[in-house]
Enzyme design. Structure first.
Site, PDB file in Angstrom:
ATOM      1  CG  ASP A  92      40.258  29.150 -32.139  1.00 23.46           C
ATOM      2  OD1 ASP A  92      39.246  29.630 -32.663  1.00 23.46           O
ATOM      3  OD2 ASP A  92      40.261  28.692 -30.986  1.00 23.46           O
ATOM      4  NE  ARG A 150      40.657  28.766 -23.183  1.00 18.80           N
ATOM      5  CZ  ARG A 150      40.581  28.062 -24.322  1.00 18.80           C
ATOM      6  NH1 ARG A 150      41.553  28.179 -25.232  1.00 18.80           N
ATOM      7  NH2 ARG A 150      39.573  27.236 -24.536  1.00 18.80           N
ATOM      8  CG  HIS A 198      35.718  27.781 -26.273  1.00 17.89           C
ATOM      9  ND1 HIS A 198      34.889  28.505 -27.096  1.00 17.89           N
ATOM     10  CD2 HIS A 198      36.988  28.059 -26.679  1.00 17.89           C
ATOM     11  CE1 HIS A 198      35.611  29.180 -27.975  1.00 17.89           C
ATOM     12  NE2 HIS A 198      36.888  28.937 -27.734  1.00 17.89           N
ATOM     13  CG  ASP A 220      41.387  40.146  -6.641  1.00 18.66           C
ATOM     14  OD1 ASP A 220      42.635  40.232  -6.564  1.00 18.66           O
ATOM     15  OD2 ASP A 220      40.651  41.144  -6.798  1.00 18.66           O
ATOM     16  CD  GLU A 236      43.015  31.345 -29.805  1.00 19.32           C
ATOM     17  OE1 GLU A 236      42.328  30.321 -29.917  1.00 19.32           O
ATOM     18  OE2 GLU A 236      42.914  32.116 -28.840  1.00 19.32           O
TER      19      GLU A 236
END
Length: 252
Positions: free
Chosen positions: A177, A73, A48, A87, A151
C-alpha cells in the site's frame, strides 16, 4: 485459571526477532499445519481474505496447541469488529491503515476496557476462558498486544507522533500500500519504495517501538532486519501453495 501469557508481546518488549507467516486461506487444518512449522507468529488476515470476524475462532483454536503466536488483522480500525476478535480470544491485533496519532488512540481505546477505553464487557467469552480467568476485565490489557499499520505516505510522515501513543506495542510498515500511495501500485520491488520502507523502519526503531514488515523478497528482508525490524513476516500461505504447485507442474 491464570490469564494466558502473550509470548509474542513479551518478545517484542525484549526486542527478540519474531519470524512470521501471513495466513489468508480460511482453513483451520492448513493453519494448524503451519502452526507446527516453527514460525514465531502467524497473522490471520481478515482484511484481504474471505475470513470474517467470527471465522477467526476455529483458526485461533487451530494455533492454540502450538508454540506459534496468533495475531489477527481486522478489516478496519473498527471498535465493534475489534471487540469481537478480542472476545474470540485474539491477544494480538494488527490494525490496518492507521494514518495518525488520533487513529492510533482510537485503536487503543478499542482494545481497552473502561475507564481506559471503550471495549464492551462480556463475562463468558473465549478470551476469559469462559469466565475461568479471575479478574479478566481488570487484567486483560496486560497480555493484549496492539500493532498499528502505516501504509501511506501521509501515515509514514506521522510515525513519530504515532509512536508516542500509549498502548501501541509496535508499528508495521505495509510495502504494497505504501508503494501505491507513492504512485506505484504493484511497485514493491522499486528501489525508491524499498528505501522508503527501510527508512520508515529506522524511524520506528529510533522512536522506541518495535517495527514490522511483510515481504517474500529475502534480500529486502535482510535490509529491513538490518534497519531494526523486529517482527518480520516472510511469506503468504497462498503464495507458498501457488509457487509449490507451479514448480511441481513444471517438473513434468
Amino acid at each position: 485459571m491464570d490469564l494466558p501469557r502473550n509470548a509474542f508481546k513479551a518478545a517484542l518488549a525484549e526486542r527478540r526477532r519474531q519470524i512470521g507467516l501471513w495466513c489468508t486461506i480460511p482453513d483451520s487444518g492448513l493453519v494448524e499445519l503451519l502452526a507446527g512449522c516453527g514460525y514465531d507468529w502467524l497473522l490471520l488476515d481478515t482484511e484481504h481474505s474471505p475470513v470474517e470476524g467470527s471465522g477467526t475462532l476455529p483458526l485461533l483454536q487451530a494455533v492454540a496447541p502450538y508454540p506459534s503466536s496468533a495475531a489477527v488483522r481486522p478489516a478496519w480500525n473498527d471498535a465493534v469488529e475489534i471487540k469481537k476478535l478480542l472476545d474470540c480470544g485474539a491477544q494480538t491485533i494488527l490494525i490496518p491503515y492507521v494514518q495518525n496519532a488520533g487513529e492510533a488512540r482510537a485503536a487503543v481505546a478499542a482494545v481497552r476496557y473502561p475507564p481506559r477505553g471503550i471495549r464492551g464487557v462480556a463475562g463468558t467469552t473465549r478470551a476469559s476462558r469462559f469466565g475461568a480467568v479471575e479478574n479478566y476485565a481488570q487484567r486483560a490489557e496486560e497480555e493484549l498486544c496492539l500493532l498499528v499499520q502505516v501504509e501511506t505516505v501521509d501515515a509514514v510522515a506521522q510515525i513519530e507522533a504515532i509512536a508516542t501513543v500509549d498502548g501501541v506495542d509496535g508499528i508495521f510498515v505495509g510495502p504494497a500500500d505504501l508503494a501505491a500511495s507513492m504512485g506505484h501500485p504493484g511497485g514493491t520491488a522499486r528501489p525508491d519504495v524499498k528505501a522508503a520502507v527501510v527508512d520508515a523502519i529506522r524511524r520506528i526503531t529510533a522512536a522506541g517501538k518495535p517495527a514490522g514488515v511483510l515481504s517474500a523478497d529475502q534480500p529486502f528482508l535482510e535490509d529491513c532486519a538490518e534497519a531494526g525490524a523486529v517482527f518480520i513476516a516472510v511469506d503468504v500461505d497462498a503464495s507458498i501453495v501457488r509457487r509449490g504447485a507451479l514448480a511441481r507442474r513444471g517438473a513434468w
